[in-house]
Design an enzyme around this catalytic site. Sequence first.
Site, PDB file in Angstrom:
ATOM      1  N   ASN A   1       0.762  -0.856  -0.350  1.00  0.00           N
ATOM      2  CA  ASN A   1      -0.231   0.091  -0.349  1.00  0.00           C
ATOM      3  C   ASN A   1       0.640   1.199   0.092  1.00  0.00           C
ATOM      4  O   ASN A   1       1.268   1.596   1.027  1.00  0.00           O
ATOM      5  CB  ASN A   1      -0.872   0.081   1.376  1.00  0.00           C
ATOM      6  CG  ASN A   1      -1.779   0.851   1.489  1.00  0.00           C
ATOM      7  OD1 ASN A   1      -1.198   2.310   0.903  1.00  0.00           O
ATOM      8  ND2 ASN A   1      -2.160   1.629   2.204  1.00  0.00           N
ATOM      9  N   TRP A   2       0.983   2.516  -0.803  1.00  0.00           N
ATOM     10  CA  TRP A   2       1.810   2.722  -1.345  1.00  0.00           C
ATOM     11  C   TRP A   2       1.142   4.368  -0.708  1.00  0.00           C
ATOM     12  O   TRP A   2       2.280   5.143  -0.163  1.00  0.00           O
ATOM     13  CB  TRP A   2       2.386   3.413  -3.118  1.00  0.00           C
ATOM     14  CG  TRP A   2       3.098   2.012  -3.374  1.00  0.00           C
ATOM     15  CD1 TRP A   2       2.889   0.835  -3.057  1.00  0.00           C
ATOM     16  CD2 TRP A   2       3.327   2.236  -4.668  1.00  0.00           C
ATOM     17  NE1 TRP A   2       4.278  -0.042  -4.397  1.00  0.00           N
ATOM     18  CE2 TRP A   2       4.254   1.639  -5.143  1.00  0.00           C
ATOM     19  CE3 TRP A   2       3.085   3.162  -5.620  1.00  0.00           C
ATOM     20  CZ2 TRP A   2       4.989   0.591  -6.344  1.00  0.00           C
ATOM     21  CZ3 TRP A   2       5.048   2.646  -7.124  1.00  0.00           C
ATOM     22  CH2 TRP A   2       5.357   1.661  -7.689  1.00  0.00           C
ATOM     23  N   LYS A   3       0.423   4.067  -0.255  1.00  0.00           N
ATOM     24  CA  LYS A   3      -0.530   5.553   0.039  1.00  0.00           C
ATOM     25  C   LYS A   3      -0.244   6.506  -0.678  1.00  0.00           C
ATOM     26  O   LYS A   3       0.140   6.526  -1.173  1.00  0.00           O
ATOM     27  CB  LYS A   3       0.854   5.323   2.190  1.00  0.00           C
ATOM     28  CG  LYS A   3       0.079   4.113   2.315  1.00  0.00           C
ATOM     29  CD  LYS A   3       0.274   4.206   3.947  1.00  0.00           C
ATOM     30  CE  LYS A   3      -0.126   3.296   4.753  1.00  0.00           C
ATOM     31  NZ  LYS A   3       0.213   3.438   5.926  1.00  0.00           N
TER      32      LYS A   3
ATOM     33  N   HIS B   1      -9.573   1.085   4.757  1.00  0.00           N
ATOM     34  CA  HIS B   1      -8.435   0.966   5.720  1.00  0.00           C
ATOM     35  C   HIS B   1      -8.225   2.954   7.197  1.00  0.00           C
ATOM     36  O   HIS B   1      -8.847   3.351   7.159  1.00  0.00           O
ATOM     37  CB  HIS B   1      -6.888   1.641   4.838  1.00  0.00           C
ATOM     38  CG  HIS B   1      -5.217   1.709   5.429  1.00  0.00           C
ATOM     39  ND1 HIS B   1      -5.260   3.298   6.274  1.00  0.00           N
ATOM     40  CD2 HIS B   1      -4.403   1.184   4.907  1.00  0.00           C
ATOM     41  CE1 HIS B   1      -4.022   2.462   6.707  1.00  0.00           C
ATOM     42  NE2 HIS B   1      -3.474   1.520   6.107  1.00  0.00           N
TER      43      HIS B   1
ATOM     44  N   GLU C   1      -6.672   4.415   7.739  1.00  0.00           N
ATOM     45  CA  GLU C   1      -6.502   6.322   7.681  1.00  0.00           C
ATOM     46  C   GLU C   1      -7.248   6.979   7.490  1.00  0.00           C
ATOM     47  O   GLU C   1      -8.226   7.988   7.389  1.00  0.00           O
ATOM     48  CB  GLU C   1      -4.424   6.512   6.980  1.00  0.00           C
ATOM     49  CG  GLU C   1      -4.247   5.899   7.452  1.00  0.00           C
ATOM     50  CD  GLU C   1      -2.577   5.306   7.197  1.00  0.00           C
ATOM     51  OE1 GLU C   1      -2.634   5.595   5.575  1.00  0.00           O
ATOM     52  OE2 GLU C   1      -1.796   5.096   7.510  1.00  0.00           O
TER      53      GLU C   1
ATOM     54  N   GLU D   1      -5.216  -4.896  10.250  1.00  0.00           N
ATOM     55  CA  GLU D   1      -4.156  -3.885  10.478  1.00  0.00           C
ATOM     56  C   GLU D   1      -4.391  -2.817  12.418  1.00  0.00           C
ATOM     57  O   GLU D   1      -5.341  -1.948  12.065  1.00  0.00           O
ATOM     58  CB  GLU D   1      -4.288  -2.837   9.452  1.00  0.00           C
ATOM     59  CG  GLU D   1      -3.832  -3.362   8.196  1.00  0.00           C
ATOM     60  CD  GLU D   1      -3.405  -2.267   7.466  1.00  0.00           C
ATOM     61  OE1 GLU D   1      -2.805  -2.771   6.978  1.00  0.00           O
ATOM     62  OE2 GLU D   1      -4.074  -1.300   7.231  1.00  0.00           O
TER      63      GLU D   1
ATOM     64  N   GLY E   1       2.707   2.208  10.377  1.00  0.00           N
ATOM     65  CA  GLY E   1       3.869   3.252  10.567  1.00  0.00           C
ATOM     66  C   GLY E   1       3.927   4.259  12.090  1.00  0.00           C
ATOM     67  O   GLY E   1       5.273   5.126  11.752  1.00  0.00           O
TER      68      GLY E   1
ATOM     69  N   SER F   1       3.664  -2.221  10.156  1.00  0.00           N
ATOM     70  CA  SER F   1       4.811  -1.648  10.197  1.00  0.00           C
ATOM     71  C   SER F   1       5.823  -3.824  10.201  1.00  0.00           C
ATOM     72  O   SER F   1       6.846  -4.221  11.188  1.00  0.00           O
ATOM     73  CB  SER F   1       5.565  -2.140  11.883  1.00  0.00           C
ATOM     74  OG  SER F   1       4.812  -0.539  11.871  1.00  0.00           O
TER      75      SER F   1
ATOM     76  N   GLY G   1       2.997  -1.281   4.189  1.00  0.00           N
ATOM     77  CA  GLY G   1       3.258   0.333   4.259  1.00  0.00           C
ATOM     78  C   GLY G   1       4.118   0.889   3.948  1.00  0.00           C
ATOM     79  O   GLY G   1       5.360   0.561   2.536  1.00  0.00           O
ATOM     80  N   GLY G   2       5.240   1.128   4.661  1.00  0.00           N
ATOM     81  CA  GLY G   2       6.377   1.462   4.251  1.00  0.00           C
ATOM     82  C   GLY G   2       7.160   0.892   4.059  1.00  0.00           C
ATOM     83  O   GLY G   2       8.148   1.280   2.695  1.00  0.00           O
TER      84      GLY G   2
HETATM   85  P1  13P Z   1       3.414  -0.074   7.475  1.00  0.00           P
HETATM   86  O1  13P Z   1       3.476  -0.941   7.258  1.00  0.00           O
HETATM   87  O2  13P Z   1       4.094   1.168   7.520  1.00  0.00           O
HETATM   88  O3  13P Z   1       2.843   0.157   9.350  1.00  0.00           O
HETATM   89  O4  13P Z   1       1.840   0.277   6.922  1.00  0.00           O
HETATM   90  C1  13P Z   1       0.661  -0.574   7.080  1.00  0.00           C
HETATM   91  C2  13P Z   1      -0.578   0.053   6.099  1.00  0.00           C
HETATM   92  O5  13P Z   1      -0.851   0.879   6.245  1.00  0.00           O
HETATM   93  C3  13P Z   1      -0.877  -0.962   5.216  1.00  0.00           C
HETATM   94  O6  13P Z   1      -2.206  -0.467   4.619  1.00  0.00           O
END
Ligand code: 13P
Length: 256
Positions: free
Chosen positions: A13-15, A98, A100, A170, A176, A216, A237-238
């Site tokens: 998930n590149w956000k 998600h 966020e 999640e 993050g 994470s 994510g990251g």
């Molecule tokens: P991180 O891997 O950066 O913690 O993000 C997880 C995430 O929200 C994937 O959708």
Amino acid sequence: MDKQNRKAVIAGNWKMNKTATEGAALIDELIPAVAGAGCEVVICTPYTTLVTAVEKCKGTNIHVGAENVHFEKSGAFTGEISADMLVDLGVEYVITGHSERRQYFAETDETVNKRTLAGLNAGLKVIVCVGENLAQREQGVTEELVRLQTKIALQGVTAEQMANVIIAYEPVWAIGTGRTATAEQAQEVCAAIRKVVGELYGEAVAKATTIQYGGSMNDGNAAELLGKPDVDGGLIGGAALKADKFAAIVKAATEG
Ligand code: 13P
């Protein structure tokens, strides 16, 4: 083992990261890095990168997804993107719910459900996200909350459509933050999600449903998380923004 009957799916998930130009460069690195993976590999990119991503990933084992979708088919919804628009581009996956989106864009369980249905009805595979925040974990309501989120997100989804649903657990406190859920915590909640899917759709669907962990997840902890019986993949994510790290997670899923 039931796990062998389910598809392991590692999705990035590149956000809100990477311009289309930067995204193209990352995909160029990813293609050789994940070729031959033994799991399904998905990258969910910003809308602006989707055309490039679909084009570049043609003929590779990388599937392309969007990070959200609107529930209406078309109309006066400035700034929104419909499921048909995604399908027309060749996009195969979409993320809904998600944390966020829930936290910063006022999404509710009901809108998550509508977006999930819109995606499925248009033929997309949908990665539905659920998870508790830190206060909820400390209050001891994680399982109830995740059960509720799962049940509402899946309202109106048929047993047949469940073949196109992935559920991503999640925990908000792990996203993050570098603070990963322990493999035991991830397993416990993923098993609870599978249980609720079983209550809704029966054992066979529950056993066939892919349930991911996200928060994470990285090249250092993926193998342990993915080694758990009910953790079938990851939403990353990251670590999805670095080809070598993402490829290492894909490798862990292939071996797990
Ligand atoms: P991180 O891997 O950066 O913690 O993000 C997880 C995430 O929200 C994937 O959708």
